[in-house]
Design a protein around this motif. Structure first.
Motif, mmCIF file in Angstrom:
data_model
loop_
_atom_site.group_PDB
_atom_site.id
_atom_site.type_symbol
_atom_site.label_atom_id
_atom_site.label_comp_id
_atom_site.label_asym_id
_atom_site.label_seq_id
_atom_site.Cartn_x
_atom_site.Cartn_y
_atom_site.Cartn_z
ATOM 1 N N ASN A 139 3.310 17.893 7.184
ATOM 2 C CA ASN A 139 3.334 17.452 8.513
ATOM 3 C C ASN A 139 4.223 18.347 9.254
ATOM 4 O OD1 ASN A 139 6.248 17.223 7.797
ATOM 5 N ND2 ASN A 139 5.960 15.202 6.997
ATOM 6 N N HIS A 195 0.859 -1.136 -0.061
ATOM 7 C CA HIS A 195 -0.124 -0.012 -0.002
ATOM 8 C C HIS A 195 1.069 1.337 0.016
ATOM 9 C CE1 HIS A 195 -2.644 3.284 1.387
ATOM 10 N NE2 HIS A 195 -3.760 2.226 0.993
ATOM 11 N N ARG A 237 0.595 4.287 1.270
ATOM 12 C CA ARG A 237 0.731 4.926 2.837
ATOM 13 C C ARG A 237 1.955 6.154 2.378
ATOM 14 N NH1 ARG A 237 2.315 -0.125 3.839
ATOM 15 N NH2 ARG A 237 0.782 -1.429 4.774
ATOM 16 N N ARG A 265 1.458 9.324 3.090
ATOM 17 C CA ARG A 265 1.744 10.356 4.346
ATOM 18 C C ARG A 265 2.813 9.676 5.355
ATOM 19 N NH1 ARG A 265 -0.892 13.725 8.531
ATOM 20 N NH2 ARG A 265 0.034 15.679 8.128
ATOM 21 N N GLN A 266 2.626 8.492 5.866
ATOM 22 C CA GLN A 266 3.476 7.608 6.521
ATOM 23 C C GLN A 266 4.993 7.406 5.977
ATOM 24 O OE1 GLN A 266 2.057 3.788 7.389
ATOM 25 N NE2 GLN A 266 4.027 3.193 8.590
ATOM 26 N N ARG A 267 5.084 7.226 4.585
ATOM 27 C CA ARG A 267 6.421 7.137 4.211
ATOM 28 C C ARG A 267 7.149 8.234 3.966
ATOM 29 N NH1 ARG A 267 6.888 1.992 1.272
ATOM 30 N NH2 ARG A 267 4.469 1.140 1.222
ATOM 31 N N HIS A 268 6.393 9.680 4.208
ATOM 32 C CA HIS A 268 7.116 10.921 4.034
ATOM 33 C C HIS A 268 7.208 11.593 5.341
ATOM 34 C CE1 HIS A 268 6.221 10.316 -0.139
ATOM 35 N NE2 HIS A 268 7.018 11.161 -0.370
ATOM 36 N N LEU A 269 6.749 10.975 6.476
ATOM 37 C CA LEU A 269 6.952 11.426 7.856
ATOM 38 C C LEU A 269 8.379 12.007 8.182
ATOM 39 C CD1 LEU A 269 4.106 9.811 9.826
ATOM 40 C CD2 LEU A 269 4.050 12.091 9.191
#
Length: 130
Positions: free
Chosen positions: A127, A73, A75, A77-81
């Motif tokens: 973020n 998937h 994801r 946003r999670q991968r760019h945090l």
């Protein structure tokens, strides 16, 4: 299938168009002064990240699910945090994408159709505050 029913991937020209788009995007990132900060978030060798973005855009535009097949998937946003993405980074990313779309997608209506969902996606990736 009518033109309206075809995926954006097919409508812009498939894999060759995605390749042009991603190459133009990273060329803009290297050229635009406002993109210096986001360019610094990337390795010197852009080859690997270009391959990832090509797979992602292929899938995101309605082509084969290359990204998910390789990486699961998205994801996003999670991968760019791990990267500080504020208004300035979002705007720089969109400036690079606008330049790339202008170069890679000649039809103004198709450019607008690709850009329309990208703008809120870029906004959602924020973020941090500038």
């Amino acid at each position: 299938m009518s033109e309206e029913q075809a995926s954006l991937y097919d409508r812009i020209g498939g894999a060759p168009a995605v390749d042009r788009l991603v190459e133009a995007f990273y060329a803009a990132m290297d050229a635009l002064p406002q993109a210096r900060t986001i360019r610094a978030m990337h390795a010197d060798d852009l080859g690997p990240v270009k391959a990832v973005l090509k797979d992602y855009f292929t899938q995101w535009l309605g082509g084969p699910a290359l990204y998910s097949a390789q990486r699961g998937h998205p994801r996003l946003r999670q991968r760019h945090l791990g990267f500080p993405i504020g208004d300035n980074a979002r705007d720089a990313w969109m400036a690079c994408m606008d330049a790339a779309l202008e170069q890679a997608v000649p039809d103004p209506a198709l450019r607008a159709a690709v850009r329309a969902p990208l703008a809120p996606l870029a906004d959602w990736m924020r973020n941090t505050a500038d």
